[in-house]
Design a protein around this motif. Structure first.
Motif, PDB file in Angstrom:
ATOM      1  N   ASP A 135      43.137  30.866  37.545  1.00 24.52           N
ATOM      2  CA  ASP A 135      42.149  29.796  37.667  1.00 24.52           C
ATOM      3  C   ASP A 135      40.738  30.360  37.564  1.00 24.52           C
ATOM      4  O   ASP A 135      40.466  31.457  38.069  1.00 24.52           O
ATOM      5  N   ASP A 136      39.845  29.592  36.933  1.00 23.95           N
ATOM      6  CA  ASP A 136      38.447  30.024  36.811  1.00 23.95           C
ATOM      7  C   ASP A 136      37.858  30.422  38.163  1.00 23.95           C
ATOM      8  O   ASP A 136      37.153  31.426  38.276  1.00 23.95           O
ATOM      9  N   GLN A 137      38.160  29.625  39.198  1.00 23.62           N
ATOM     10  CA  GLN A 137      37.570  29.892  40.527  1.00 23.62           C
ATOM     11  C   GLN A 137      37.980  31.254  41.069  1.00 23.62           C
ATOM     12  O   GLN A 137      37.174  31.945  41.695  1.00 23.62           O
ATOM     13  N   ILE A 138      39.220  31.639  40.819  1.00 20.09           N
ATOM     14  CA  ILE A 138      39.703  32.945  41.310  1.00 20.09           C
ATOM     15  C   ILE A 138      38.988  34.069  40.564  1.00 20.09           C
ATOM     16  O   ILE A 138      38.540  35.050  41.163  1.00 20.09           O
ATOM     17  N   VAL A 139      38.846  33.904  39.243  1.00 25.38           N
ATOM     18  CA  VAL A 139      38.143  34.912  38.435  1.00 25.38           C
ATOM     19  C   VAL A 139      36.696  35.051  38.924  1.00 25.38           C
ATOM     20  O   VAL A 139      36.181  36.163  39.122  1.00 25.38           O
ATOM     21  N   GLU A 140      36.039  33.913  39.155  1.00 29.47           N
ATOM     22  CA  GLU A 140      34.642  33.931  39.631  1.00 29.47           C
ATOM     23  C   GLU A 140      34.537  34.657  40.970  1.00 29.47           C
ATOM     24  O   GLU A 140      33.621  35.459  41.187  1.00 29.47           O
ATOM     25  N   LYS A 141      35.479  34.384  41.856  1.00 26.17           N
ATOM     26  CA  LYS A 141      35.474  34.973  43.203  1.00 26.17           C
ATOM     27  C   LYS A 141      35.642  36.498  43.126  1.00 26.17           C
ATOM     28  O   LYS A 141      34.913  37.252  43.766  1.00 26.17           O
ATOM     29  N   ILE A 142      36.586  36.948  42.300  1.00 18.42           N
ATOM     30  CA  ILE A 142      36.819  38.396  42.164  1.00 18.42           C
ATOM     31  C   ILE A 142      35.575  39.080  41.593  1.00 18.42           C
ATOM     32  O   ILE A 142      35.148  40.132  42.069  1.00 18.42           O
ATOM     33  N   CYS A 143      34.976  38.473  40.570  1.00 22.90           N
ATOM     34  CA  CYS A 143      33.742  39.050  39.993  1.00 22.90           C
ATOM     35  C   CYS A 143      32.659  39.204  41.058  1.00 22.90           C
ATOM     36  O   CYS A 143      31.982  40.231  41.146  1.00 22.90           O
ATOM     37  N   ALA A 144      32.503  38.158  41.868  1.00 19.03           N
ATOM     38  CA  ALA A 144      31.439  38.152  42.888  1.00 19.03           C
ATOM     39  C   ALA A 144      31.675  39.193  43.978  1.00 19.03           C
ATOM     40  O   ALA A 144      30.721  39.666  44.612  1.00 19.03           O
TER      41      ALA A 144
END
Length: 293
Positions: A135-144
């Motif tokens: 999910d996009d949200q998981i990818v965003e969270k890991i990047c952050a």
């Protein structure tokens, strides 16, 4: 029927691209020859018979994909868009197609953008990676959550396919974490650097200057821009979004969804390959897709 024309970005290139157009259409030939003069080297030679290696150089790839996409649209008798959009570099093709930029100015800007991006890549060695099945949200969270390294979402291509961008070390760490979080794949891409990330800041400054010095006209139809995923017809707004695009993510998923909401019935791809048709289908199964040929 509302027609949305879409234009591909870097990565769609192949040896032999545009040769049919050049050989069979006098108007197209004239534009390709003009492009060789503007660029100061024979890009047609590399496009028609160059190796994959030669075509992969950013300073060649970007003008090559732009030329094939734009010339294909400009010489087509049925080309009459209700809305346009382009993926990353493709946004420049879209702006020539809807009359915002002249062919010559569009090509000059693309050439400057390519050189500025190449330079930025040399200043900060960096890369990108494709993350599939998260999910996009998981990818965003890991990047952050990655500390001391730059890693950001770069291309929202379609649900379950997000490209990330950043420092070499940051991308390495991120790929491991994405796999741990359940990504089907997280693989580095063969690109020159971290496009659509803060590492492109030096290129953004150079491009901003070139854009400010270029004359933009009132567009014939809205362009759905990568930076906002909204349709724009205001020239000042278009310029601003075009400058922001280099260091911000490409919101392709959101752009296509917005175009569908605004009445796009068919998405017609102009340029090399069929990548965008595939993405459109993954974003909205109901949409009709076609190739402009």
């Amino acid at each position: 029927m509302s027609k949305a024309y879409v234009f591909p970005g870097q990565g769609a290139q192949f040896s032999g691209m545009g040769k049919d157009l050049y050989d069979n259409n006098a108007d197209a030939k004239k534009l390709f020859d003009q492009a060789n003069d503007i660029l100061g080297f024979e890009i047609t030679k590399i496009m028609f018979s160059g190796t994959d290696e030669e075509l992969k150089e950013t300073k060649v790839t970007q003008p090559a994909v732009f030329l094939h996409s734009v010339i294909n649209a400009l010489v087509h008798p049925d080309f009459n868009p209700d809305m346009v959009a382009g993926h990353s570099l493709g946004e420049f093709s879209a702006l020539v197609a809807n009359g915002t930029l002249s062919f010559e100015d569009g090509l000059k800007l693309v050439h400057k953008r390519a050189l500025a991006m190449q330079k930025a890549c040399e200043i900060n060695p960096s890369t990108m990676a494709a993350v599939l099945g998260l999910d996009d949200q998981i990818v965003e969270k890991i990047c952050a959550e990655i500390e001391n390294e730059i890693v950001v979402p770069a291309n929202y291509n379609c649900p379950g396919q997000l490209v990330i961008s950043g420092s070499n070390k940051g991308i390495e760490i991120a790929c491991e974490k994405m796999k741990e979080a359940g990504a089907k794949r997280a693989l580095p891409l063969p690109v020159g650097g971290a496009f659509h990330s803060p590492l492109m800041e030096p290129a953004k400054e150079e491009l901003a200057k070139a854009i400010e010095e270029t004359s933009f006209s009132e567009p014939k139809c809205p362009v759905y821009q990568n930076f906002t995923a909204q349709g724009a017809i205001d020239v000042a707004e278009i310029k601003e979004n075009l400058i922001s695009q280099l260091t911000a993510p490409v919101k392709w998923t959101q752009s296509v969804q917005q175009m569908v909401n605004d009445g796009a019935d068919i998405f017609i791809e102009s340029g090399p390959g069929k990548v965008l048709q595939g993405l459109v289908k993954k974003i909205n199964r109901e949409s009709e897709v076609a190739q402009l040929s």
